[in-house]
Design an enzyme around this catalytic site. Sequence first.
Site, PDB file in Angstrom:
ATOM      1  N   LYS A 147     -29.462  42.571  81.552  1.00 43.30           N
ATOM      2  CA  LYS A 147     -29.498  44.024  80.883  1.00 43.30           C
ATOM      3  C   LYS A 147     -30.650  44.395  80.592  1.00 43.30           C
ATOM      4  O   LYS A 147     -31.091  43.948  79.253  1.00 43.30           O
ATOM      5  CB  LYS A 147     -28.380  44.106  80.032  1.00 43.30           C
ATOM      6  CG  LYS A 147     -27.969  45.657  79.905  1.00 43.30           C
ATOM      7  CD  LYS A 147     -27.814  45.945  78.325  1.00 43.30           C
ATOM      8  CE  LYS A 147     -28.829  46.096  77.425  1.00 43.30           C
ATOM      9  NZ  LYS A 147     -29.517  47.341  77.732  1.00 43.30           N
ATOM     10  N   GLU A 192     -35.590  35.297  70.744  1.00 41.14           N
ATOM     11  CA  GLU A 192     -37.085  35.757  70.152  1.00 41.14           C
ATOM     12  C   GLU A 192     -37.063  37.172  69.933  1.00 41.14           C
ATOM     13  O   GLU A 192     -36.740  38.111  70.221  1.00 41.14           O
ATOM     14  CB  GLU A 192     -37.721  35.661  71.574  1.00 41.14           C
ATOM     15  CG  GLU A 192     -37.828  34.398  72.285  1.00 41.14           C
ATOM     16  CD  GLU A 192     -38.830  34.490  73.330  1.00 41.14           C
ATOM     17  OE1 GLU A 192     -39.540  35.423  73.711  1.00 41.14           O
ATOM     18  OE2 GLU A 192     -38.949  33.147  73.860  1.00 41.14           O
ATOM     19  N   CYS A 219     -44.584  41.756  69.928  1.00 42.16           N
ATOM     20  CA  CYS A 219     -43.995  40.970  68.860  1.00 42.16           C
ATOM     21  C   CYS A 219     -45.235  39.916  68.181  1.00 42.16           C
ATOM     22  O   CYS A 219     -44.708  39.603  66.982  1.00 42.16           O
ATOM     23  CB  CYS A 219     -42.919  39.864  69.387  1.00 42.16           C
ATOM     24  SG  CYS A 219     -43.362  39.092  70.682  1.00 42.16           S
ATOM     25  N   GLU A 242     -41.411  45.206  59.942  1.00 38.81           N
ATOM     26  CA  GLU A 242     -42.215  45.247  61.190  1.00 38.81           C
ATOM     27  C   GLU A 242     -42.221  46.610  61.677  1.00 38.81           C
ATOM     28  O   GLU A 242     -41.030  47.459  61.893  1.00 38.81           O
ATOM     29  CB  GLU A 242     -41.432  44.688  62.332  1.00 38.81           C
ATOM     30  CG  GLU A 242     -41.964  44.452  63.613  1.00 38.81           C
ATOM     31  CD  GLU A 242     -40.963  43.656  64.615  1.00 38.81           C
ATOM     32  OE1 GLU A 242     -39.888  44.032  64.722  1.00 38.81           O
ATOM     33  OE2 GLU A 242     -41.513  43.098  65.436  1.00 38.81           O
TER      34      GLU A 242
HETATM   35  P1  NAD Z   1     -33.761  46.029  70.279  1.00 40.00           P
HETATM   36  O1  NAD Z   1     -33.174  44.843  69.623  1.00 40.00           O
HETATM   37  O2  NAD Z   1     -33.166  47.401  69.955  1.00 40.00           O
HETATM   38  O3  NAD Z   1     -33.026  45.913  71.933  1.00 40.00           O
HETATM   39  C1  NAD Z   1     -33.357  44.708  72.808  1.00 40.00           C
HETATM   40  C2  NAD Z   1     -32.305  44.724  73.735  1.00 40.00           C
HETATM   41  O4  NAD Z   1     -31.215  44.459  73.132  1.00 40.00           O
HETATM   42  C3  NAD Z   1     -32.032  46.088  74.419  1.00 40.00           C
HETATM   43  O5  NAD Z   1     -32.033  45.638  76.004  1.00 40.00           O
HETATM   44  C4  NAD Z   1     -30.987  46.694  74.085  1.00 40.00           C
HETATM   45  O6  NAD Z   1     -30.273  47.512  74.730  1.00 40.00           O
HETATM   46  C5  NAD Z   1     -30.141  45.365  73.466  1.00 40.00           C
HETATM   47  N1  NAD Z   1     -29.151  45.661  72.537  1.00 40.00           N
HETATM   48  C6  NAD Z   1     -29.010  46.245  71.311  1.00 40.00           C
HETATM   49  N2  NAD Z   1     -28.094  46.136  70.741  1.00 40.00           N
HETATM   50  C7  NAD Z   1     -27.194  45.147  71.254  1.00 40.00           C
HETATM   51  C8  NAD Z   1     -25.964  44.841  71.096  1.00 40.00           C
HETATM   52  N3  NAD Z   1     -25.039  44.840  69.958  1.00 40.00           N
HETATM   53  N4  NAD Z   1     -25.406  43.810  72.126  1.00 40.00           N
HETATM   54  C9  NAD Z   1     -26.137  43.486  73.033  1.00 40.00           C
HETATM   55  N5  NAD Z   1     -27.384  43.814  73.424  1.00 40.00           N
HETATM   56  C10 NAD Z   1     -27.880  44.886  72.643  1.00 40.00           C
HETATM   57  O7  NAD Z   1     -35.311  45.816  70.518  1.00 40.00           O
HETATM   58  P2  NAD Z   1     -36.121  46.814  71.036  1.00 40.00           P
HETATM   59  O8  NAD Z   1     -36.341  47.820  69.882  1.00 40.00           O
HETATM   60  O9  NAD Z   1     -36.082  47.129  72.587  1.00 40.00           O
HETATM   61  O10 NAD Z   1     -37.552  45.605  70.998  1.00 40.00           O
HETATM   62  C11 NAD Z   1     -38.347  45.701  70.138  1.00 40.00           C
HETATM   63  C12 NAD Z   1     -38.369  44.573  69.404  1.00 40.00           C
HETATM   64  O11 NAD Z   1     -38.200  43.233  70.179  1.00 40.00           O
HETATM   65  C13 NAD Z   1     -39.234  44.012  68.231  1.00 40.00           C
HETATM   66  O12 NAD Z   1     -38.595  43.681  66.975  1.00 40.00           O
HETATM   67  C14 NAD Z   1     -39.917  42.982  68.663  1.00 40.00           C
HETATM   68  O13 NAD Z   1     -40.845  42.021  67.643  1.00 40.00           O
HETATM   69  C15 NAD Z   1     -39.066  42.092  69.665  1.00 40.00           C
HETATM   70  N6  NAD Z   1     -39.825  41.473  70.547  1.00 40.00           N
HETATM   71  C16 NAD Z   1     -39.732  40.157  70.315  1.00 40.00           C
HETATM   72  C17 NAD Z   1     -40.454  39.180  71.295  1.00 40.00           C
HETATM   73  C18 NAD Z   1     -40.528  37.670  70.969  1.00 40.00           C
HETATM   74  O14 NAD Z   1     -40.663  36.911  71.902  1.00 40.00           O
HETATM   75  N7  NAD Z   1     -39.958  37.290  69.997  1.00 40.00           N
HETATM   76  C19 NAD Z   1     -41.045  39.883  72.280  1.00 40.00           C
HETATM   77  C20 NAD Z   1     -40.942  40.983  72.478  1.00 40.00           C
HETATM   78  C21 NAD Z   1     -40.501  41.783  71.662  1.00 40.00           C
END
Ligand code: NAD
Length: 507
Positions: free
Chosen positions: A192, A267, A301, A400
């Site tokens: 997804k 992650e 991230c 963040e």
């Molecule tokens: P997000 O958590 O809003 O969304 C990530 C994914 O999760 C999306 O596909 C979203 O649709 C899905 N999602 C949201 N709610 C959900 C639920 N209840 N159940 C299942 N899936 C759900 O994150 P974002 O805004 O897309 O990305 C930014 C974040 O990602 C930042 O916090 C960043 O630090 C983190 N990130 C971490 C890494 C790492 O390797 N540690 C790498 C890249 C980004």
Amino acid sequence: MSASREQNLQRAAAFLKRFQSEPLPHFIDGAHVLGNSGAVFDNITPVDNSSLGKVSAGSQTDVDLASRAANDAFDSWRNVSAKERKQLLNQIADAIVERKDEIALIESMDTGQPIRYMRKAALRGAENFRFFADRVLSARDGLALPAEEHLNYTLRQPIGPVAVITPWNTPFMLSTWKIAPALAAGCTVVHKPAEWSPLTAAILVEICFGAGLPSGVLNTVHGTGELTGKALTEHPAIKGVAFVGESSTGAQIMRQGAPSLKRLHAELGGKNPVIVFADADLDRALDAVVFMIYSLNGERCTSSSRVLIQAPIYDEFTAAIRDRAEKLKIGHPLDPSVEIGPLIHPDHMDKVTNYFDIGRAEGATVTTGAQKWPADARGNYVEPTLFTHASQNMRIASEEIFGPVLTAIPFNDDSDALTIANGSPYGLAAYLWTNDIGRGHRFARELDAGMIWVNSENKRHLPAPFGGMKESGIGRDGGDYSFDFYMETKNVCVALGGHDIPQLGSS
Ligand code: NAD
């Protein structure tokens, strides 16, 4: 020589045309399908917030069909010979290289990330597949653990169908980082992608199935996290969730997966410190600090979003960062000279600009930026920002922001630097600049972070573990570490001879 902005715009428009005519479908059991509910959502480009086309919004039924397809395909996929799986993953890598320009141009328009980075990210996607192709042959290897009267040995086998849920910051590269080891291990996948950047996930399935991946082995369902993602993390056929995203979403997914005891690899977010000591090579430290916060629009991230600077060099070093930040080229992401593009979505821009107000209200000094980029009001552009004279208890130093916003905090000595660096709920990455080798090793031991770079920016080595401590994540990716998640370890204990067996009821 790299293509000009005009050439990139023309080529991107040609690639994007196909997404305008009908909604982007899911890919389930080897076929493109529109969602069963007919629901769609609009996918906008951060460049000017115009529509790139509609996208099917996955329903519970779509998720169910995809998860069942992954479940049905699992038995045959896990038994495909390692040699054949290796060959397939290498063919996928070859096809990514062939379509790298298309992937990079589409990704730039979908995410706002400058093309200079997206070209490299597309190629990293190919490297990820090639790296795990080479690991297929050893993925099931175990250990021999001989005891006196028994031989214990371990076997590894794939856990089953897994969900891969990815964010929007570098979507193509990140999805390959999860999907390649899952397929190498013998798992099947339901992916997804993030709803704000769905397009390159569609290219990835075309590439995988063009290369000969069997039906059902990789399925993609588009949609929101709250509905589609939630349904996927609750589906009984899904045995594990490989998730990349915000810490709060990771916690929510743990709750959703708890009733079916799903394994979770998370992650998550970060507020990564870069610590600069007065004895460091300050020219190199400056290059690294500027790169690690302002590249990828700060939507990274591992960005070094807190710079901790030793007091005697604080003014000089922050002035040097300001001079660089003010020279960064902001603009259309398809311009090859652009260093900062628009933020992913108006909602995300609101979040970032809200922190400009928070920082001012907390009493930090705006040394540069902290406003929208006035030259283009249609896109989600903000100026690279530097807050100085900040302290760790401020929200701009502890939360963040996920944008091109750097918070500079002064420190006096080693102990002060460590206290500030570790005074965060996150623990993803930490960077240290010093020419004192002993201090480098001491800090590596003491810093609360899953990844530590000494006198370097974020340089990745694919066999090395990637992941965070504290609220930054659970588990590690990279090399053999990825297989700890995608595989089950079995112990086999074989008697070597006639050892004594307790005899109950024999007298
Ligand atoms: P997000 O958590 O809003 O969304 C990530 C994914 O999760 C999306 O596909 C979203 O649709 C899905 N999602 C949201 N709610 C959900 C639920 N209840 N159940 C299942 N899936 C759900 O994150 P974002 O805004 O897309 O990305 C930014 C974040 O990602 C930042 O916090 C960043 O630090 C983190 N990130 C971490 C890494 C790492 O390797 N540690 C790498 C890249 C980004």
